[in-house]
Design a protein around this motif. Structure first.
Motif, PDB file in Angstrom:
ATOM      1  N   ILE A   1      32.986  35.699  35.834  1.00 53.33           N
ATOM      2  CA  ILE A   1      34.029  35.101  36.680  1.00 53.33           C
ATOM      3  C   ILE A   1      34.873  36.201  37.322  1.00 53.33           C
ATOM      4  O   ILE A   1      35.238  36.110  38.495  1.00 53.33           O
ATOM      5  N   GLU A   2      35.131  37.253  36.552  1.00 51.96           N
ATOM      6  CA  GLU A   2      35.895  38.390  37.086  1.00 51.96           C
ATOM      7  C   GLU A   2      35.166  38.998  38.289  1.00 51.96           C
ATOM      8  O   GLU A   2      35.780  39.313  39.307  1.00 51.96           O
ATOM      9  N   ARG A   3      33.845  39.127  38.185  1.00 48.61           N
ATOM     10  CA  ARG A   3      33.054  39.660  39.312  1.00 48.61           C
ATOM     11  C   ARG A   3      33.062  38.693  40.490  1.00 48.61           C
ATOM     12  O   ARG A   3      33.199  39.095  41.635  1.00 48.61           O
ATOM     13  N   MET A   4      32.903  37.406  40.194  1.00 52.59           N
ATOM     14  CA  MET A   4      32.874  36.390  41.256  1.00 52.59           C
ATOM     15  C   MET A   4      34.180  36.383  42.058  1.00 52.59           C
ATOM     16  O   MET A   4      34.163  36.334  43.274  1.00 52.59           O
ATOM     17  N   LEU A   5      35.299  36.398  41.338  1.00 53.15           N
ATOM     18  CA  LEU A   5      36.598  36.264  41.995  1.00 53.15           C
ATOM     19  C   LEU A   5      37.159  37.597  42.487  1.00 53.15           C
ATOM     20  O   LEU A   5      37.937  37.622  43.441  1.00 53.15           O
ATOM     21  N   GLY A   6      36.743  38.674  41.849  1.00 51.02           N
ATOM     22  CA  GLY A   6      37.225  39.998  42.240  1.00 51.02           C
ATOM     23  C   GLY A   6      36.900  40.326  43.685  1.00 51.02           C
ATOM     24  O   GLY A   6      37.699  40.948  44.391  1.00 51.02           O
ATOM     25  N   SER A   7      35.737  39.874  44.147  1.00 51.20           N
ATOM     26  CA  SER A   7      35.345  40.152  45.532  1.00 51.20           C
ATOM     27  C   SER A   7      36.224  39.397  46.527  1.00 51.20           C
ATOM     28  O   SER A   7      36.200  39.680  47.716  1.00 51.20           O
ATOM     29  N   TYR A   8      37.006  38.439  46.047  1.00 53.94           N
ATOM     30  CA  TYR A   8      37.948  37.700  46.899  1.00 53.94           C
ATOM     31  C   TYR A   8      39.374  38.224  46.717  1.00 53.94           C
ATOM     32  O   TYR A   8      40.330  37.603  47.165  1.00 53.94           O
ATOM     33  N   GLY A   9      39.493  39.357  46.023  1.00 57.06           N
ATOM     34  CA  GLY A   9      40.819  39.948  45.839  1.00 57.06           C
ATOM     35  C   GLY A   9      41.657  39.261  44.784  1.00 57.06           C
ATOM     36  O   GLY A   9      42.876  39.424  44.743  1.00 57.06           O
ATOM     37  N   ILE A  10      41.017  38.477  43.925  1.00 59.00           N
ATOM     38  CA  ILE A  10      41.753  37.772  42.871  1.00 59.00           C
ATOM     39  C   ILE A  10      41.721  38.620  41.604  1.00 59.00           C
ATOM     40  O   ILE A  10      40.672  39.093  41.186  1.00 59.00           O
ATOM     41  N   GLN A  11      42.889  38.797  41.023  1.00 56.35           N
ATOM     42  CA  GLN A  11      43.001  39.558  39.780  1.00 56.35           C
ATOM     43  C   GLN A  11      42.697  38.601  38.627  1.00 56.35           C
ATOM     44  O   GLN A  11      43.317  37.543  38.515  1.00 56.35           O
ATOM     45  N   VAL A  12      41.736  38.966  37.776  1.00 60.68           N
ATOM     46  CA  VAL A  12      41.304  38.075  36.701  1.00 60.68           C
ATOM     47  C   VAL A  12      41.684  38.660  35.341  1.00 60.68           C
ATOM     48  O   VAL A  12      41.418  39.815  35.056  1.00 60.68           O
ATOM     49  N   PHE A  13      42.323  37.816  34.527  1.00 64.27           N
ATOM     50  CA  PHE A  13      42.666  38.174  33.154  1.00 64.27           C
ATOM     51  C   PHE A  13      41.895  37.239  32.244  1.00 64.27           C
ATOM     52  O   PHE A  13      41.657  36.088  32.601  1.00 64.27           O
ATOM     53  N   GLY A  14      41.517  37.730  31.078  1.00 67.54           N
ATOM     54  CA  GLY A  14      40.721  36.909  30.178  1.00 67.54           C
ATOM     55  C   GLY A  14      41.370  36.746  28.823  1.00 67.54           C
ATOM     56  O   GLY A  14      42.047  37.651  28.329  1.00 67.54           O
ATOM     57  N   ALA A  15      41.180  35.573  28.237  1.00 71.04           N
ATOM     58  CA  ALA A  15      41.648  35.302  26.878  1.00 71.04           C
ATOM     59  C   ALA A  15      40.554  34.527  26.170  1.00 71.04           C
ATOM     60  O   ALA A  15      39.885  33.686  26.774  1.00 71.04           O
ATOM     61  N   ASP A  16      40.383  34.821  24.866  1.00 67.55           N
ATOM     62  CA  ASP A  16      39.327  34.114  24.128  1.00 67.55           C
ATOM     63  C   ASP A  16      39.885  33.054  23.190  1.00 67.55           C
ATOM     64  O   ASP A  16      39.131  32.394  22.489  1.00 67.55           O
ATOM     65  N   ASN A  17      41.204  32.876  23.174  1.00 65.10           N
ATOM     66  CA  ASN A  17      41.792  31.802  22.358  1.00 65.10           C
ATOM     67  C   ASN A  17      43.165  31.424  22.918  1.00 65.10           C
ATOM     68  O   ASN A  17      43.688  32.097  23.806  1.00 65.10           O
ATOM     69  N   TYR A  18      43.722  30.364  22.370  1.00 58.91           N
ATOM     70  CA  TYR A  18      44.964  29.803  22.899  1.00 58.91           C
ATOM     71  C   TYR A  18      46.159  30.750  22.746  1.00 58.91           C
ATOM     72  O   TYR A  18      46.954  30.905  23.671  1.00 58.91           O
ATOM     73  N   THR A  19      46.263  31.416  21.605  1.00 60.21           N
ATOM     74  CA  THR A  19      47.395  32.318  21.361  1.00 60.21           C
ATOM     75  C   THR A  19      47.391  33.470  22.364  1.00 60.21           C
ATOM     76  O   THR A  19      48.415  33.772  22.983  1.00 60.21           O
ATOM     77  N   ASN A  20      46.215  34.096  22.545  1.00 60.33           N
ATOM     78  CA  ASN A  20      46.099  35.170  23.531  1.00 60.33           C
ATOM     79  C   ASN A  20      46.402  34.662  24.939  1.00 60.33           C
ATOM     80  O   ASN A  20      47.036  35.350  25.733  1.00 60.33           O
ATOM     81  N   ALA A  21      45.932  33.452  25.230  1.00 57.89           N
ATOM     82  CA  ALA A  21      46.166  32.853  26.547  1.00 57.89           C
ATOM     83  C   ALA A  21      47.663  32.682  26.799  1.00 57.89           C
ATOM     84  O   ALA A  21      48.163  33.046  27.863  1.00 57.89           O
ATOM     85  N   LEU A  22      48.382  32.149  25.811  1.00 57.93           N
ATOM     86  CA  LEU A  22      49.829  31.940  25.972  1.00 57.93           C
ATOM     87  C   LEU A  22      50.559  33.259  26.203  1.00 57.93           C
ATOM     88  O   LEU A  22      51.460  33.344  27.049  1.00 57.93           O
TER      89      LEU A  22
END
Length: 165
Positions: free
Chosen positions: A60-81
């Protein structure tokens, strides 16, 4: 004569800054002129991907990066929050099938929290349940494996990204 010439330049510079919509400030102390110009910074669109599979987050980071979108990732709810607090993403892509807390519970939590309830959440899952997604106030639902063009179309339809010229 050089003072008149210089003050003319300052007037032209001030006019230019004003026309450009740039906030500026001139101060003169002991014959020295200090110019402060506040340049606007174009805010980069940001996305938080909540998915327990790292390869999916990277894709997803590769897909959206080409559109200038900064992508952050989280693997669980606590990290996401924690990331939501730091980054304040423009939208969230959320997987459903995850250990500990699944995506349905996460979106319910996000939509009842005043700090996160306004962030559009797009559900990305092999479980394609658009009615259920709508019931939990998801902005959209996309089936995995994610088709890049379908994802971009959804983001455009939701006015999260502008159409490319």
């Amino acid at each position: 004569t050089s003072n008149i010439h210089t003050s003319e330049h300052w007037s032209i510079a001030q006019l230019f800054f004003t026309i450009q919509g740039l906030r500026h400030h001139f101060t003169e102390i002991d014959g020295l002129t200090e110019i402060s110009v506040i340049l606007p910074v174009k805010k980069q669109i940001s996305c938080l991907v909540i998915d327990d599979v790292e390869s999916v987050r990277r894709l997803i980071e590769r897909m959206l990066g080409s559109y200038g979108i900064q992508v952050f990732g989280a693997d669980n709810y606590t990290n996401a929050l924690n990331l939501i607090q730091l980054v304040k993403p423009d939208f969230i892509l959320l997987d459903i099938l995850m250990p500990k807390m699944d995506g349905w519970q996460m979106i319910k939590n996000l939509k009842t929290n005043p700090q996160t309830m306004e962030i559009p959440v797009i559900i990305c899952s092999v479980l394609f349940e658009p009615d259920l997604a709508q019931g939990v106030k998801a902005a959209a639902c996309i089936r995995k494996p994610i088709n890049r063009l379908e994802l971009i179309k959804i983001l455009q339809d939701l006015n999260l990204i502008k159409e490319l010229e």
